[in-house]
Scaffold this active site. Structure first.
Site, short mmCIF file in Angstrom:
data_model
loop_
_atom_site.label_atom_id
_atom_site.label_comp_id
_atom_site.label_asym_id
_atom_site.label_seq_id
_atom_site.Cartn_x
_atom_site.Cartn_y
_atom_site.Cartn_z
N THR A 13 -0.08 -10.97 -0.50
CA THR A 13 1.13 -11.03 -1.33
C THR A 13 1.84 -9.69 -1.41
O THR A 13 3.06 -9.64 -1.49
CB THR A 13 0.74 -11.51 -2.75
N SER A 59 -4.93 -13.75 2.51
CA SER A 59 -6.37 -13.48 2.63
C SER A 59 -7.24 -14.72 2.47
O SER A 59 -8.40 -14.70 2.86
CB SER A 59 -6.80 -12.40 1.63
N THR A 92 -5.15 -10.79 -2.42
CA THR A 92 -6.04 -10.70 -3.59
C THR A 92 -7.09 -11.80 -3.60
O THR A 92 -8.14 -11.66 -4.21
CB THR A 92 -5.23 -10.81 -4.89
N ASP A 93 -6.82 -12.93 -2.92
CA ASP A 93 -7.74 -14.08 -3.06
C ASP A 93 -9.15 -13.75 -2.59
O ASP A 93 -10.12 -14.23 -3.17
CB ASP A 93 -7.20 -15.29 -2.28
N1 DAS Z 1 -2.32 -15.63 -0.80
C1 DAS Z 1 -3.02 -14.69 -1.60
C2 DAS Z 1 -3.72 -13.71 -0.70
O1 DAS Z 1 -3.18 -13.31 0.33
C3 DAS Z 1 -2.23 -14.08 -2.66
C4 DAS Z 1 -2.30 -12.60 -2.88
O2 DAS Z 1 -2.42 -11.79 -1.97
O3 DAS Z 1 -2.22 -12.26 -4.02
O4 DAS Z 1 -4.84 -13.42 -1.06
#
Ligand code: DAS
Length: 324
Positions: A13, A59, A92-93
Site C-alpha cells: 500500500t 504482500s 502490511t498484510d
Molecule cells: N495489500 C496490503 C499489502 O500489500 C495492504 C498494505 O500494504 O497495507 O500488504
C-alpha cells in the site's frame, strides 16, 4: 556522520495509487522506491541513499520464492562494507512474516528496518512518507545496530520477531501485544526504552534454492482432523494454530498419533497470538509436538521453514524454538 542506507521497495500500500484522497480501492505497486523517496523530508546530513525495486507485489501475494530472493539480496547488500543499513518498504498484510524472516537471516552487525503504510500514497494524510522517513532515520541510529530486524510504524519501534498486525484498517496497525514496543521515533530521533531479547542465528541463505513448505493448520470448534490428510503428503512441516495454550481436539491428537512417522515435523502454537505455548505432559506426552514458545503461528511457520533448510532432526528443531 551521514550513513549509507540502501532502500529496497517490494510493493504494498505504501507504493499504491488510488482515487485522489481516498484510502480504499487502490492498486499496490504504482510507485517504485525512487518515487517514494522523492516525497520525503530532507535527509541531508542524516543518510546517503541508494535504492532498488526488487519486485512490486501486494504482500498478501508474496511467495516463498520472493521471500527467499529478498532475504538473499539483504544478506548480499549488508555484506557490502560501504552499506551501513537497509530499509525495506513492504505491504502490511505479511510484514510480520518478512520482518521475522529477515531477523533470522540478516547479518546483525548493521541495521535493518522495515516499514509500510495503511493508506496509499495518493490518500489524504498518507502515512507512508513519515513511516519511510522514520525507518531511514532509525536505520542510521547507532542504537539500532545489532538489534536485528526492526519495524517502524506510526512512530513506534518494534522487534521484527515480536511485531504483529493488530488492526486491519487503522493507521496504528502494528503492535507487539504483551511485549510492547521497543521505543518511539519523534521525527528523525529514535528513543529506545528496551531491546529485543532473542538473538539472530543468521541462517545462511546462500546455498538455499527453495524454502521448505510449512503449512498452518488452524484449529476451531468442529475442525475435522482430515484436514491433516491434505498436509500429510504435501507439507515439509506443519504448524498447529491451536486454541488456548495450543490445544487441539482428541480427534486431531488421535489422527497425529496414528500417523506418526508419516507426518512432517509438527510445531504446536496458539491462535491467541499472545502468551506462551510450552511443553505440557497432558498434551505432549508421547506426541511428536514441538512447542512454539512465544511465537504465534505466522512466526512459527517462518522459523520452522528456515530450520528445515538445515535439519529435520526433531531435537534440533526443538532447540531452535527454545533459542530463536
Ligand atoms: N495489500 C496490503 C499489502 O500489500 C495492504 C498494505 O500494504 O497495507 O500488504
Amino acid at each position: 556522520m551521514t550513513k549509507h542506507i540502501h532502500v529496497i521497495g517490494t510493493g504494498g500500500t505504501i507504493s499504491a495509487a488510488g482515487d485522489s484522497g481516498k484510502t480504499t480501492s487502490y492498486q499496490a505497486g504504482a510507485f517504485d522506491a525512487s518515487q517514494l523517496l522523492e516525497g520525503l523530508p530532507p535527509l541531508d546530513g542524516i543518510a546517503d541513499l541508494t535504492y532498488e525495486q526488487i519486485f512490486s507485489v501486494a504482500s498478501e501475494s508474496l511467495t516463498n520464492a520472493q521471500l527467499l530472493q529478498l532475504g538473499q539480496r539483504v544478506q548480499e547488500i549488508l555484506a557490502d562494507d560501504a552499506v551501513d543499513g537497509v530499509v525495506v518498504s513492504h505491504g502490511t498484510d505479511t510484514l510480520e512474516e518478512t520482518a521475522y524472516f529477515l531477523h533470522l537471516t540478516a547479518p546483525s552487525d548493521k541495521t535493518l528496518v522495515l516499514t509500510g503504510a495503511m493508506r496509499p500514497a495518493t490518500a489524504s494524510s498518507a502515512d507512508g512518507p513519515m513511516n519511510l522517513y522514520q525507518a531511514i532515520c532509525l536505520a542510521t541510529s547507532e542504537q539500532a545496530v545489532g538489534m536485528g530486524a526492526l519495524v517502524v510504524f506510526s512512530d513506534g519501534i518494534y522487534a521484527g520477531r515480536e511485531v504483529q498486525k493488530t488492526s486491519n484498517f487503522r493507521p496504528q496497525a502494528f503492535d507487539s501485544r504483551d511485549l510492547g514496543c521497543l521505543g518511539y521515533l519523534r521525527e528523525d530521533q529514535a528513543y529506545f526504552l528496551q531491546g529485543p531479547t532473542k538473538a539472530s542465528p543468521q541462517f545462511d541463505l546462500s546455498g538455499v534454492a527453495r524454502l521448505p513448505r510449512v503449512d498452518i493448520a488452524y484449529y476451531h470448534v468442529g475442525a475435522s482432523a482430515d484436514i491433516l490428510d491434505f498436509f500429510k503428503d504435501r507439507s515439509d512441516g506443519i504448524v498447529l494454530a491451536g486454541v488456548g495454550t495450543g490445544n487441539i481436539s482428541q480427534d486431531w491428537a488421535s489422527y497425529i498419533k496414528s500417523h506418526e512417522g508419516q507426518l512432517p515435523p509438527i510445531v504446536r502454537s496458539s491462535r491467541v497470538g499472545n502468551g506462551l505455548t510450552l511443553y505440557e505432559a497432558s498434551v505432549d506426552e508421547g506426541m511428536p509436538f514441538i512447542p512454539s514458545g512465544s511465537l504465534p503461528p505466522s512466526k512459527a511457520k517462518i522459523l520452522l521453514s528456515l530450520v528445515l533448510t538445515q535439519t529435520q532432526d526433531p531435537q534440533a528443531i526443538r532447540e531452535a524454538f527454545e533459542k530463536y
